[in-house]
Design an enzyme around this catalytic site. Structure first.
Site, PDB file in Angstrom:
ATOM      1  N   LEU A  56       0.868  -1.189   0.000  1.00 16.01           N
ATOM      2  CA  LEU A  56       0.000   0.000   0.000  1.00 16.01           C
ATOM      3  C   LEU A  56       0.894   1.225   0.000  1.00 16.01           C
ATOM      4  O   LEU A  56       1.931   1.234   0.660  1.00 16.01           O
ATOM      5  CB  LEU A  56      -0.860  -0.049   1.257  1.00 16.01           C
ATOM      6  CG  LEU A  56      -1.639   1.189   1.711  1.00 16.01           C
ATOM      7  CD1 LEU A  56      -2.882   0.768   2.492  1.00 16.01           C
ATOM      8  CD2 LEU A  56      -0.783   2.110   2.590  1.00 16.01           C
ATOM      9  N   ASP A  58       0.146   5.679  -1.245  1.00 11.24           N
ATOM     10  CA  ASP A  58      -0.593   6.915  -0.943  1.00 11.24           C
ATOM     11  C   ASP A  58      -2.085   6.731  -0.651  1.00 11.24           C
ATOM     12  O   ASP A  58      -2.752   5.956  -1.338  1.00 11.24           O
ATOM     13  CB  ASP A  58      -0.550   7.868  -2.138  1.00 11.24           C
ATOM     14  CG  ASP A  58       0.803   7.974  -2.785  1.00 11.24           C
ATOM     15  OD1 ASP A  58       1.776   7.467  -2.220  1.00 11.24           O
ATOM     16  OD2 ASP A  58       0.877   8.566  -3.870  1.00 11.24           O
ATOM     17  N   SER A 118      -2.056   7.950  -8.205  1.00 12.95           N
ATOM     18  CA  SER A 118      -2.798   8.717  -7.194  1.00 12.95           C
ATOM     19  C   SER A 118      -3.707   9.792  -7.766  1.00 12.95           C
ATOM     20  O   SER A 118      -3.465  10.309  -8.856  1.00 12.95           O
ATOM     21  CB  SER A 118      -1.812   9.374  -6.237  1.00 12.95           C
ATOM     22  OG  SER A 118      -1.282   8.383  -5.408  1.00 12.95           O
ATOM     23  N   ARG A 176       1.597  13.950 -12.577  1.00 15.78           N
ATOM     24  CA  ARG A 176       0.641  13.030 -11.926  1.00 15.78           C
ATOM     25  C   ARG A 176       0.038  13.600 -10.645  1.00 15.78           C
ATOM     26  O   ARG A 176       0.484  14.603 -10.126  1.00 15.78           O
ATOM     27  CB  ARG A 176       1.340  11.709 -11.599  1.00 15.78           C
ATOM     28  CG  ARG A 176       2.590  11.827 -10.790  1.00 15.78           C
ATOM     29  CD  ARG A 176       3.186  10.434 -10.516  1.00 15.78           C
ATOM     30  NE  ARG A 176       4.512  10.542  -9.932  1.00 15.78           N
ATOM     31  CZ  ARG A 176       5.638  10.515 -10.634  1.00 15.78           C
ATOM     32  NH1 ARG A 176       5.627  10.336 -11.935  1.00 15.78           N
ATOM     33  NH2 ARG A 176       6.802  10.650 -10.018  1.00 15.78           N
ATOM     34  N   ASP A 177      -0.954  12.863 -10.141  1.00 14.58           N
ATOM     35  CA  ASP A 177      -1.587  13.085  -8.842  1.00 14.58           C
ATOM     36  C   ASP A 177      -2.532  14.291  -8.825  1.00 14.58           C
ATOM     37  O   ASP A 177      -2.335  15.241  -8.046  1.00 14.58           O
ATOM     38  CB  ASP A 177      -0.528  13.231  -7.723  1.00 14.58           C
ATOM     39  CG  ASP A 177       0.540  12.155  -7.776  1.00 14.58           C
ATOM     40  OD1 ASP A 177       0.234  11.066  -8.291  1.00 14.58           O
ATOM     41  OD2 ASP A 177       1.676  12.393  -7.322  1.00 14.58           O
ATOM     42  N   GLU A 235       5.469  15.693  -5.927  1.00 13.48           N
ATOM     43  CA  GLU A 235       4.373  14.724  -6.004  1.00 13.48           C
ATOM     44  C   GLU A 235       3.218  15.152  -5.098  1.00 13.48           C
ATOM     45  O   GLU A 235       3.393  15.885  -4.129  1.00 13.48           O
ATOM     46  CB  GLU A 235       4.872  13.336  -5.590  1.00 13.48           C
ATOM     47  CG  GLU A 235       5.919  12.786  -6.547  1.00 13.48           C
ATOM     48  CD  GLU A 235       6.222  11.311  -6.332  1.00 13.48           C
ATOM     49  OE1 GLU A 235       6.307  10.568  -7.321  1.00 13.48           O
ATOM     50  OE2 GLU A 235       6.387  10.893  -5.173  1.00 13.48           O
TER      51      GLU A 235
HETATM   52  C1  FRU Z   1       3.792   8.980  -4.398  1.00 14.58           C
HETATM   53  C2  FRU Z   1       3.614   8.384  -5.784  1.00 14.58           C
HETATM   54  C3  FRU Z   1       2.717   9.238  -6.647  1.00 14.58           C
HETATM   55  C4  FRU Z   1       2.169   8.240  -7.630  1.00 14.58           C
HETATM   56  C5  FRU Z   1       1.997   7.006  -6.775  1.00 14.58           C
HETATM   57  C6  FRU Z   1       2.211   5.716  -7.492  1.00 14.58           C
HETATM   58  O1  FRU Z   1       4.145   8.031  -3.453  1.00 14.58           O
HETATM   59  O2  FRU Z   1       4.862   8.178  -6.407  1.00 14.58           O
HETATM   60  O3  FRU Z   1       3.349  10.330  -7.254  1.00 14.58           O
HETATM   61  O4  FRU Z   1       0.952   8.642  -8.197  1.00 14.58           O
HETATM   62  O5  FRU Z   1       2.937   7.139  -5.730  1.00 14.58           O
HETATM   63  O6  FRU Z   1       1.890   4.639  -6.665  1.00 14.58           O
END
Ligand code: FRU
Length: 500
Positions: A56, A58, A118, A176-177, A235
């Site tokens: 597990l 984020d 994420s 991302r995210d 991130e």
């Molecule tokens: C942060 C991250 C995010 C990405 C996700 C992938 O821990 O690297 O930037 O979306 O984890 O699991």
């Protein structure tokens, strides 16, 4: 058991290739039932979200909808390493009774084939709408990223609507995210990005309907709000109001380690300032790291139906001794933090407090005044390892408090330095996280079987860490070189109740 797992995984992968998502999910649920054995696992957490199997990371899509808190999380169900992530899904009404739901998103489409990364959740038109990053790698390992949408009427089954934002010019595929919110008559989205000169940025977008998004430009980073480089990638950004200020919460990668900060592999912290929504610009002060422990990363916040700003983080850090966690032999790794309520800003720092709901977990209580005079005193009557232990300490004194002969917190009053110590996960030698705290008057410690979350001075500072002591003994020891009184109030804590 392992053989059964392997066979099942193969079957799961076959379904995965066939893109038969429904059958795939059913198989997965059966696999989870098989492996949900907490009793033989000394480090299985009791009041933290852990994966039944696999890795597990984020927290994702945090939201309270129709009274129910939804906690999604990055999940690799098949192994204890990173890879093509799913969105795991758990819900609760009260933070004590939990239901594990079928995974919300599985990486089965071309635009997300190497992971549903994420993202966040909002509600519009009676639909729960998830924004996430579709991560794709080609046969040479080149990455592309798509910002995708999935919607649900019941909060359990999600329909994927595909990508809604593609990569902007001058930015790499480290994009991302997405975090989405509603403000001043529009929908907004911030997202982590890397400019093509390898500078971490946060970008901002606006939309009327959550489908068509207008790129407004970078919101923060070098050349935007900072003159110096501040890491190669940012991130998991989040952007919200607290205490009349605007907060950009972000996890930058690539900061140099310093004597009193940035001691983990990657950091998490806040910039606070003000947001001009007309021009989509943010002006802010300096970065404040958010945690003083060994494991804290990629947190996300949301406002719940009581108007509280709540935060959950990942109790792990990417590339930081992840493969040395002893839970790996039990087939799982990492957990989320407890949810915390963000209270107010003090000198650009956010105070965090455990939710009042945690009092429901309290069981048997004991209190004790521990008087120490230049020696070590052990509280021998205390027996619970899953516990809340509140300690009031006299100001202006230096001390050391250790837990289970594994984790040591110490305060040097002369220099105003707080140190957390635990064995390095590889060498076993003492490892330290040192930070500046002027004065300490209280420690509110939440100990689970393999973690500690320490709220210092009513949450003015927090130190979050995993711990893996060999012995199942609840040893609390206090030590000083002077005469000092520790007032201790302690409760055994009950476990979460799971169904599903
Ligand atoms: C942060 C991250 C995010 C990405 C996700 C992938 O821990 O690297 O930037 O979306 O984890 O699991």
């Amino acid at each position: 058991m392992i053989r059964i797992m392997k066979k099942r995984q193969k079957k799961l992968y076959r379904r995965f290739r066939m893109k038969d998502e429904r059958a795939f999910r059913k198989e997965l649920e059966e696999t989870l039932q098989l492996n949900n054995n907490t009793e033989t696992e000394p480090f299985r957490q009791q009041f933290h979200l852990t994966p039944p199997k696999g890795l597990l990371n984020d927290p994702n899509g945090l939201i309270q909808w129709r009274g129910i808190y939804h906690v999604f999380f990055q999940w690799m169900p098949f192994k204890t390493g990173h890879g093509s992530k799913w969105w795991g899904h758990a819900t609760t009404k009260d933070w004590v009774n939990w239901e594990l739901l079928p995974p919300a998103l599985a990486p089965v489409q071309d635009f997300e084939k190497n992971g549903c990364y994420s993202g966040s959740a909002v509600v519009r038109d009676g639909l729960l709408q998830l924004f996430y990053t579709g991560n794709v790698k080609d046969e040479y390992g080149n990455r592309s990223s798509y910002q995708c949408l999935a919607v649900s009427e019941d909060g359990v089954h999600f329909e994927k609507l595909g990508p809604v934002i593609s990569q902007p010019e001058r930015y790499t595929a480290h994009f991302r995210d997405p975090k989405v919110w509603y403000e001043a008559g529009s929908w907004w989205l911030v997202i982590g990005a890397q400019r093509d000169d390898k500078e971490g940025h946060v970008l901002i977008y606006r939309s009327r309907d959550l489908r068509k998004w207008e790129f407004l430009g970078p919101l923060a980073g070098k050349g935007v709000t900072l003159s110096e480089s501040f890491g190669f990638m940012w991130e998991c950004p989040d952007f919200f109001e607290l205490d009349g200020m605007r907060v950009l919460l972000v996890s930058p990668q690539g900061l140099e380690k310093e004597s009193y900060q940035y001691q983990n592999q990657y950091q998490t912290g806040v910039f606070t300032g003000s947001f001009d929504s007309e021009n989509a610009t943010f002006s802010h002060g300096s970065f404040q790291e958010m945690d003083k422990g060994f494991e804290f990363y990629a947190p996300q916040t949301f406002e719940d139906e009581h108007g509280r700003r709540l935060l959950l983080g990942w109790m792990g850090v990417p590339d930081q001794q992840e493969d040395m966690h002893p839970t790996i032999k039990d087939g799982w790794v990492h957990c989320l933090t407890m949810p915390r309520e963000l209270l107010h800003l003090q000198n650009g720092k956010i105070a965090q407090q455990p939710l009042k709901e945690w009092k429901q977990l309290r069981g048997a209580q004991q209190s004790k005044d521990i008087h120490v005079t230049a020696e070590t005193v052990e509280w021998t009557e205390w027996k619970a390892i899953v516990a809340e232990i509140n300690i009031e300490v006299e100001e202006g004194k230096s001390w050391t408090i250790s837990w289970r002969d594994y984790l040591t917190m110490s305060f040097d009053a002369e220099y105003g330095v707080f140190t957390l110590e635990r064995p390095d996960l590889i060498s076993g030698e003492p490892a330290f996280r040192t930070s500046r705290i002027e004065e300490i008057h209280s420690l509110r410690c939440y100990f689970d079987r393999s973690s500690a979350e320490i709220f210092i001075n009513d949450g003015e500072h927090v130190a979050t860490s995993r711990l893996f002591p060999r012995k199942q003994e609840a040893k609390l020891r206090c030590k000083t070189h002077e005469s000092i009184m520790f007032q201790v109030d302690a409760w055994e804590l009950h476990s979460f109740q799971w169904s599903g």
